[in-house]
Enzyme design. Structure first.
Site, mmCIF file in Angstrom:
data_model
loop_
_atom_site.group_PDB
_atom_site.id
_atom_site.type_symbol
_atom_site.label_atom_id
_atom_site.label_comp_id
_atom_site.label_asym_id
_atom_site.label_seq_id
_atom_site.Cartn_x
_atom_site.Cartn_y
_atom_site.Cartn_z
ATOM 1 N N ASP A 120 0.856 -1.193 0.000
ATOM 2 C CA ASP A 120 0.000 0.000 0.000
ATOM 3 C C ASP A 120 0.884 1.232 0.000
ATOM 4 O O ASP A 120 2.115 1.128 -0.137
ATOM 5 C CB ASP A 120 -0.967 -0.024 1.195
ATOM 6 C CG ASP A 120 -2.296 0.659 0.853
ATOM 7 O OD1 ASP A 120 -2.259 1.845 0.461
ATOM 8 O OD2 ASP A 120 -3.350 0.020 0.978
ATOM 9 N N HIS A 170 -2.745 3.363 -4.547
ATOM 10 C CA HIS A 170 -2.214 2.724 -3.324
ATOM 11 C C HIS A 170 -0.801 2.192 -3.570
ATOM 12 O O HIS A 170 -0.454 1.099 -3.116
ATOM 13 C CB HIS A 170 -3.144 1.593 -2.849
ATOM 14 C CG HIS A 170 -4.420 2.087 -2.239
ATOM 15 N ND1 HIS A 170 -4.515 2.467 -0.918
ATOM 16 C CD2 HIS A 170 -5.647 2.284 -2.762
ATOM 17 C CE1 HIS A 170 -5.757 2.862 -0.664
ATOM 18 N NE2 HIS A 170 -6.467 2.767 -1.764
ATOM 19 N N GLU A 234 -9.873 3.038 -5.226
ATOM 20 C CA GLU A 234 -9.505 4.394 -4.813
ATOM 21 C C GLU A 234 -8.326 4.923 -5.627
ATOM 22 O O GLU A 234 -7.358 5.442 -5.078
ATOM 23 C CB GLU A 234 -9.160 4.398 -3.315
ATOM 24 C CG GLU A 234 -10.356 4.009 -2.467
ATOM 25 C CD GLU A 234 -10.042 3.994 -0.978
ATOM 26 O OE1 GLU A 234 -10.881 4.450 -0.209
ATOM 27 O OE2 GLU A 234 -8.958 3.516 -0.591
HETATM 28 C C1 ACM Z 1 -11.342 -0.218 0.177
HETATM 29 O O1 ACM Z 1 -11.870 -0.117 1.295
HETATM 30 N N1 ACM Z 1 -10.707 0.801 -0.373
HETATM 31 C C2 ACM Z 1 -11.409 -1.459 -0.579
#
Ligand code: ACM
Length: 419
Positions: A120, A170, A234
């Site tokens: 991440d 991420h 995201e």
């Molecule tokens: C997430 O909670 N961004 C998968």
């Protein structure tokens, strides 16, 4: 029947016998599913028929939990094939021994998938031989031996470890190690010390695809799981929209715009995994998910049906039912006061596959995101007892909440968990 886990069907004829693990009469019955079993319980002993080794394992786990087994017939098997839990060692590293302990607890709850969120913005926990700076820069990490041990330990308990390598967002820890993967290699991006959604994404160069192909090749060598999770969530597109070279690539590739770049990257990696005999999984946010990949529907309960109708196999992960890192109430010290998840609401999750695409729903998964869980003790405290409730949902035995609450204290005590 005082404990969890419990069987789905019990025809009790009166009386009980104590469970003796060495006294079972074992048979196989291919008519049962691979994870199903049937126990014929008589005054002189128990005959356990199972559809396969996992069925025998779950039969034994259930009989062990019952202790005193009702005389009669127990017929049991899971409602869902994918009964998962996500651990997030990327945000706060989780030592191997804690992961092994969680695998034991998953198995006791008849859960069978452990998704490891290995990368991440805040860390990179998986050594990659071809790109060693990922872990040199990305912080505390597992060794290959650790990961092999985790995979083997899980397999002995019928738990599949699904690795997650998050792209194309991420990725800030990877960009800190290899700036050339980013849209502005001179920007001096660091491993992120904060939480939230980072603006940084991978660039759209062929060399970046090659880099992640190398990563995935090492991932599939380490993890026998048929599934590899590619994240996909995201991912902001502003950086691509603001970068002339990214716009040039978008035109070259014939993409409709920055929004389509996300799908291009994941699609290339999904195709590579397919060549390696693996299926990709991704976090589903919209209807343009990569074809052939399994969708994890995290936004809400409705998107399960949307993803299934779009042709994806689906694992239901609606955050307001399955994100166990959310506090249960204000007394926990809320980090996001609009988001709570009470034990009752986990137990009350009634996953309803769409009737016209029911076969597409592989199962359900609970998440333990790590941002606000700095130690293993915090993770365990957030996990239980809600994970016990989730396990009944996943297996298909949830129903009577008051009954569950009555069974819970002895169950937690048996597993050495705080009540
Ligand atoms: C997430 O909670 N961004 C998968």
């Amino acid at each position: 029947m005082s404990l969890v886990p419990r069987p789905r069907e019990v025809i009790a004829t009166g009386g009980v016998v104590p469970y003796d693990p060495d006294g079972l009469e074992l048979t196989s019955d291919p008519a049962l599913g691979p994870e199903a079993y049937r126990a014929e319980v008589g005054p002189r002993g128990i005959a356990l028929a199972s559809g396969g080794p996992a069925g025998e394992f779950y039969g034994r786990a259930t009989l062990r939990a019952l202790g005193d087994v009702p005389i009669g017939t127990l017929a049991d098997g899971p409602r869902f094939a994918w009964r998962g839990v996500l651990l997030d060692p990327a945000r706060h590293f989780l030592p191997k021994d804690f992961v092994l302990r969680m695998i034991d607890l998953l198995a006791e709850h008849r859960l069978n998938v452990l998704q490891l969120h290995l990368t991440d913005d805040q860390g990179w926990r998986l050594p990659v031989r071809s790109h060693p700076r990922l872990t040199e820069v990305g912080g505390e990490h597992y060794t290959h031996d650790d990961l092999r041990e985790i995979v083997a330990y899980a397999a002995e308990r019928f738990v599949t470890v699904v690795p997650e390598i998050n792209v194309p967002g991420h990725v800030q820890a990877a960009l800190a190690a290899y700036p050339e993967l980013g849209n502005d290699p001179g920007a001096g991006v660091q491993v992120w010390q904060g939480w939230g959604v980072s603006p940084h994404t991978l660039n759209l160069e062929e060399s970046t695809i090659d880099f992640f192909v190398d990563v995935l090749d090492e991932v599939v060598d380490l993890f026998p799981s048929p599934y590899v999770h590619l994240g996909g969530d995201e991912c902001l597109t502003d950086e691509w929209a603001a970068t002339p070279r990214a716009l040039e690539r978008i035109a070259e590739l014939g993409l409709s715009g920055p929004e389509a770049a996300r799908g291009w990257i994941t699609g290339r990696l999904v195709a590579h995994l397919e060549q390696r005999g693996r299926r990709a999984v991704f976090w589903y946010e919209r209807a343009d998910g990569p074809a052939g990949a399994v969708a994890m529907t995290w936004l809400d309960e409705e998107s399960g049906a949307l993803a299934a109708h779009a042709g994806h196999d689906v694992v239901l992960t609606p955050h307001l039912r399955t994100y166990l890192d959310y506090p249960t109430g204000y007394e926990d010290g809320p980090f996001a006061p609009d988001r709570f998840l009470a034990l009752r609401d986990v137990y009350g999750f009634d996953p309803q596959p769409p009737t016209d695409a029911a076969g597409r729903v592989l199962g359900v998964q609970a998440q333990l995101w790590g941002e606000y869980l700095p130690t293993p003790a915090h993770v365990e405290r957030q996990a239980f007892p809600r994970l016990s409730a989730f396990a009944e949902v996943a297996w298909g035995t949830a129903g009577d909440y008051d009954g569950f609450l009555a069974r819970l204290p002895s169950h937690l005590a048996r597993l050495g968990l705080a009540t």
